[in-house]
Design a protein around this motif. Structure first.
Motif, PDB file in Angstrom:
ATOM      1  N   HIS A 210       0.801  -1.229   0.000  1.00  0.00           N
ATOM      2  CA  HIS A 210       0.000   0.000   0.000  1.00  0.00           C
ATOM      3  C   HIS A 210       0.834   1.280   0.000  1.00  0.00           C
ATOM      4  O   HIS A 210       0.288   2.360   0.242  1.00  0.00           O
ATOM      5  CB  HIS A 210      -0.937   0.053   1.227  1.00  0.00           C
ATOM      6  N   ASP A 234      -0.998  -5.338  -3.525  1.00  0.00           N
ATOM      7  CA  ASP A 234      -1.281  -4.085  -2.812  1.00  0.00           C
ATOM      8  C   ASP A 234      -0.366  -2.962  -3.273  1.00  0.00           C
ATOM      9  O   ASP A 234       0.323  -2.320  -2.473  1.00  0.00           O
ATOM     10  CB  ASP A 234      -1.153  -4.303  -1.297  1.00  0.00           C
ATOM     11  N   ILE A 257      -5.128  -7.711  -4.730  1.00  0.00           N
ATOM     12  CA  ILE A 257      -5.607  -6.664  -3.821  1.00  0.00           C
ATOM     13  C   ILE A 257      -6.572  -7.282  -2.821  1.00  0.00           C
ATOM     14  O   ILE A 257      -7.322  -8.194  -3.153  1.00  0.00           O
ATOM     15  CB  ILE A 257      -6.360  -5.550  -4.606  1.00  0.00           C
TER      16      ILE A 257
END
Length: 399
Positions: A210, A234, A257
């Motif tokens: 992320h 991610d 994801i």
């Protein structure tokens, strides 16, 4: 099969785990994993104070109805605490139902769609020699697909490097440092070196965790294309689902994801627009088998496969549930598998097997895991946090 006892058991043999144990009047028991890493006691309170009173006296066979009661009946829906609690109830009820039927859970889900589940492990190193040694160790353990995480020159501690030893802290969160530009410069050379060392056949994965903006994620995916990744995980925070359109336009590297997602609504747009290739949800955090099965059936319409989350903070109960689901569905992709420690394996007695790079949930009735309550009692809860990141200027950044 009326539920007459519900226990929430917290134990920390190698790390903290939260387990719901349901018992019916005729003596059948079911286990569900409710572990939410770093926020475990929030789920404990949700279960003990709000959910357990709703379960006592209910028919354990009414799984869908119980799921809807806990989801819709609370009014305040979704979120990791709520969905982890619902997941624990759901898996425990499936465990009971399969035991009552005298068969392993995957048989109730439609039977096996394959002989075993391909799994990947986590190789890491602060530098290339350490990384190569880690890859070799994982191959010796039987892994046929391997995630690659590496240190970045100029950064002291980076996510995913086992030798850093900072996965959790028992006082306050560990502060790590981050530099995206250094990471983007360094990583392609790492994958080039790994491919040169281990050849083109070994499936390789990577987790960006992320930390990238959409344009940075697009650049990374494009720069890794020559190294034929199984997936890039991610790559950018996916709460902004439209952002993945930009990534998709610029790279054909497969995208995974969803480990922080909780419901089908989190996935709705990215599945419908085919912006991902693998669903990373965990049974433990996505409302249990009942709900994650619906997410994966939705994904199957778009040729999107499963890649269920399976780190060591998913207990053996949650892992077993994932294996039964993965064995049954048609659109299985790969299963993350971090082996638990010896003390955890003593607390949670498991029937699932690992052989030739494949996992199998086993043939024991139910999910195939039993909890040794006496052994669990030897390891009380220990407060622990995940680390967090700061940039060079002190800004808090995604870890």
């Amino acid at each position: 099969m009326i539920i007459d006892r519900a226990e929430v058991i917290v134990t920390s043999p190698d790390r903290n785990f939260v387990t719901l144990k349901l018992t019916t009047g005729d003596g059948l028991t079911g286990l569900g994993d409710a572990t939410l890493n770093g926020r475990e006691l929030a789920v404990v309170a949700y279960l003990r104070d709000h959910v357990v009173p709703l379960l006592l006296g209910r028919d354990a066979g009414r799984i869908e109805d119980t799921w809807q009661l806990l989801y819709r009946g609370a009014y305040w829906r979704r979120g990791p605490v709520t969905m982890a609690a619902i997941a624990a109830v759901d898996v425990a009820l499936w465990d009971i139902k399969a035991k009552a039927a005298g068969m392993p859970l995957y048989q109730l889900l439609g039977g096996a769609s394959r002989t075993g589940l391909l799994a990947y492990g986590h190789a890491s190193g602060s530098d290339l020699p350490e990384l190569f040694d880690s890859v070799r160790r994982h191959r010796e353990l039987g892994y046929r697909a391997i995630r690659i995480q590496t240190g970045v020159p100029g950064l002291k501690v980076v996510y995913g490097i086992a030798s850093n030893g900072t996965a959790e802290a028992d006082a306050l969160p560990v502060e790590e440092d981050w530099d995206t530009r250094a990471y983007l410069r360094h990583l392609p050379a790492v994958f080039e070196a790994v491919r040169n060392e281990f050849g083109p056949e070994l499936p390789l994965l990577h987790d960006a965790h992320h930390r990238l903006t959409p344009i940075q994620a697009a650049r990374l995916g494009q720069s890794l294309e020559p190294y034929d990744l199984f997936w890039l995980e991610d790559c950018t925070p996916a709460e902004n689902q439209e952002a993945l359109r930009l990534v998709r336009r610029h790279t054909v590297t497969p995208l995974a994801i969803g480990e922080v997602f909780n419901t089908v609504f989190d996935y709705q747009q990215i599945i419908r627009e085919q912006l991902i290739d693998y669903v990373r949800g965990a049974v433990t955090h996505t409302g249990g088998i009942t709900h994650l099965r619906k997410v994966l059936d939705f994904a199957a319409q778009y040729q999107i496969k499963s890649g269920m989350h399976g780190p060591a903070d998913i207990s053996p109960v949650g892992m077993a549930a994932a294996l039964h689901l993965g064995l049954a569905i048609h659109n299985f992709g790969i299963q993350e598998y971090m082996m638990h420690g010896a003390r955890t394996d003593q607390v949670f007695q498991q029937s699932f097997t690992w052989s030739g790079g494949l996992l199998h949930p086993g043939e024991r009735p139910g999910i195939g895991v039993e909890l040794d309550v006496d052994e669990a009692g030897k390891y009380p809860y220990v407060r622990a946090y995940l680390p967090y990141n700061r940039l060079a200027d002190g800004t808090v950044h995604d870890w």
